[in-house]
Enzyme design. Structure first.
Site, short mmCIF file in Angstrom:
data_model
loop_
_atom_site.label_atom_id
_atom_site.label_comp_id
_atom_site.label_asym_id
_atom_site.label_seq_id
_atom_site.Cartn_x
_atom_site.Cartn_y
_atom_site.Cartn_z
N CYS A 69 1.87 6.41 12.01
CA CYS A 69 1.51 5.70 13.36
C CYS A 69 1.50 6.64 14.50
O CYS A 69 0.88 6.48 15.46
CB CYS A 69 2.72 4.76 13.62
SG CYS A 69 2.67 3.42 12.16
N HIS A 113 0.91 -1.22 -0.06
CA HIS A 113 -0.11 0.12 0.04
C HIS A 113 0.74 1.10 0.00
O HIS A 113 0.34 2.33 -0.07
CB HIS A 113 -1.06 -0.05 1.31
CG HIS A 113 -0.55 0.22 2.62
ND1 HIS A 113 -0.39 1.56 3.09
CD2 HIS A 113 0.17 -0.59 3.57
CE1 HIS A 113 0.12 1.59 4.21
NE2 HIS A 113 0.48 0.33 4.46
N1 PMP Z 1 8.10 0.10 7.68
C1 PMP Z 1 7.99 1.34 7.31
C2 PMP Z 1 9.11 2.26 6.93
C3 PMP Z 1 6.65 2.10 7.17
O1 PMP Z 1 6.65 3.42 6.78
C4 PMP Z 1 5.46 1.38 7.41
C5 PMP Z 1 4.10 1.98 7.38
N2 PMP Z 1 3.94 3.05 8.30
C6 PMP Z 1 5.69 0.03 7.88
C7 PMP Z 1 6.77 -0.59 7.96
C8 PMP Z 1 4.49 -0.96 8.12
O2 PMP Z 1 3.70 -1.32 6.80
P1 PMP Z 1 2.34 -1.98 6.92
O3 PMP Z 1 1.31 -0.91 7.00
O4 PMP Z 1 2.55 -2.77 5.61
O5 PMP Z 1 2.45 -2.98 7.96
#
Ligand code: PMP
Length: 365
Positions: A321, A200
């Site tokens: 996040c 995504h």
């Molecule tokens: N690693 C990084 C650098 C991200 O930016 C993100 C998403 N915020 C993730 C891991 C986690 O990815 P996912 O949404 O596919 O779990």
């Protein structure tokens, strides 16, 4: 409203929407049921997707394992390595600027007896190699450093870090999520043993991602039961999500240079415009190599509330996040930014769908 939060997530490419809906309608079989045509069609889609992904990342076919996203892949790699190696090599090293999907599993490994060292970065967000070399010892099982940071876009020298980790017999994990689709990523050239990424973030659907594991290395599953994905990741594969992921990647692979130039132009145009208008503006990581499209900005000493003033721009205050928590970005804090400024910064991350006209509007806000 202008969407400028492409490091949080991206809209799907039109060809992805079409491929996913075709798949949902026509390719509904279970890829493990190869004794009839519906199952074989699903298995064929899975094989094609694996070929596309492994060619894009320069891996072997059997080094790619489909997951629900980067979070799952990172958790599995960290817990998988810890479970096998912690009793012999109890030390885990990570950059202080890693994503929480790396930092939190590592923190949890402490309960199983791990000693954790977080390596600092300089004011541009680049890893401090002196600290890394001092921390590395023969009790280290895993070093985790992301290729590009999701907040600043700053790109670290993974090849050099992998070589150092290997000199001490440690395994190397690189989260390539924030780099993919923005810069070319050759996993073999990076020299890492494990990598993780997500659909995504690169114009594919949510709920799809992958774990890269170098051939010959073993890690235990997070999920048991179905024996899919060479028994590394049980559970019926998300065929529509995987088809969407690989359709996005196939399109990006064809247009990579064009996308790179476009994002570069958006980034430099925005920064040139606002740097003139906003005295004291700081562009975090500007002196380091950065992914195109990413602009993480602060005005030291400015009153809080940038985000609420941006009425026609969807941006965020850092990682998606931590967005909305009001806490300063741990990435900016690690770069030495004052806590009040770290909590008062804005990340404008431009994507393939943004235009130069969008940049004019954003700069005028
Ligand atoms: N690693 C990084 C650098 C991200 O930016 C993100 C998403 N915020 C993730 C891991 C986690 O990815 P996912 O949404 O596919 O779990």
């Amino acid at each position: 409203m202008i969407y400028a939060d492409n490091n949080a997530t991206t809209a799907c490419l039109p060809e992805v929407v079409e491929a996913v809906s075709n798949c949902l309608r026509d390719n509904y079989g279970n890829p493990s049921s190869r004794h009839y045509i519906e199952g074989r069609n699903a298995a064929a889609a899975l094989d094609t997707a694996r070929q596309t992904l492994s060619s894009f990342l320069n891996t072997e076919l059997d080094e790619i394992f489909f997951t629900s996203g980067a979070t799952e892949a990172l958790n599995q790699i960290i817990f998988g390595v810890a479970e096998r190696l912690l009793s012999k090599r109890p030390h885990i090293i990570a950059a202080a600027t890693e994503h929480p999907a790396v930092l939190e599993p590592i923190e949890r490994c402490k309960r199983a007896g791990a000693r954790v060292t977080l390596i600092g970065v300089d004011k541009n967000g680049l890893i401090n190699f002196d600290e890394l070399e001092q921390a590395l010892d023969d009790s280290c099982c895993l070093v985790a450093v992301m290729l590009a940071n999701n907040e600043t876009g700053v790109i670290n020298d993974i090849q050099r870090i992998s070589a150092l980790a290997h000199q001490h017999g440690a395994l190397m994990l690189s989260d390539i999520t924030a780099a993919l689709g923005k810069i070319p990523v050759d996993v073999k050239a990076l020299g890492c043993d494990f990598a993780a990424c997500s659909s995504h973030k690169i114009y594919g659907p949510k709920g799809s991602g992958l774990l890269y594991k170098k051939r010959g290395l073993a890690i235990d599953p997070l999920f048991y039961g179905g024996h899919q994905e060479q028994q590394v990741r049980s559970g019926t594969e998300n065929i529509p999500g995987i088809v969407g992921f690989s359709t996005a990647v196939a399109s990006i692979q064809k247009n990579q240079a064009k996308h790179h130039d476009h994002l570069n132009k958006l980034q430099s145009t925005l920064e040139e415009k606002i740097i003139k208008d906003i005295p004291g503006l700081v562009i975090h990581g500007a002196a380091a190599p950065r992914t195109p499209g990413c602009n993480f900005l602060s005005v030291p000493g400015l009153q809080r509330g940038w985000l609420t003033q941006l009425k026609s721009v969807a941006a965020s205050s850092g990682s998606s996040c931590s967005s909305g928590t009001g806490e300063g970005s741990h990435v900016l804090l690690a770069m030495g930014v004052a806590p009040q400024d770290a909590a008062n910064s804005i990340r404008v991350s431009l994507g393939y769908f943004n235009t130069i006209e969008d940049v004019d509007v954003i700069a005028a806000e």
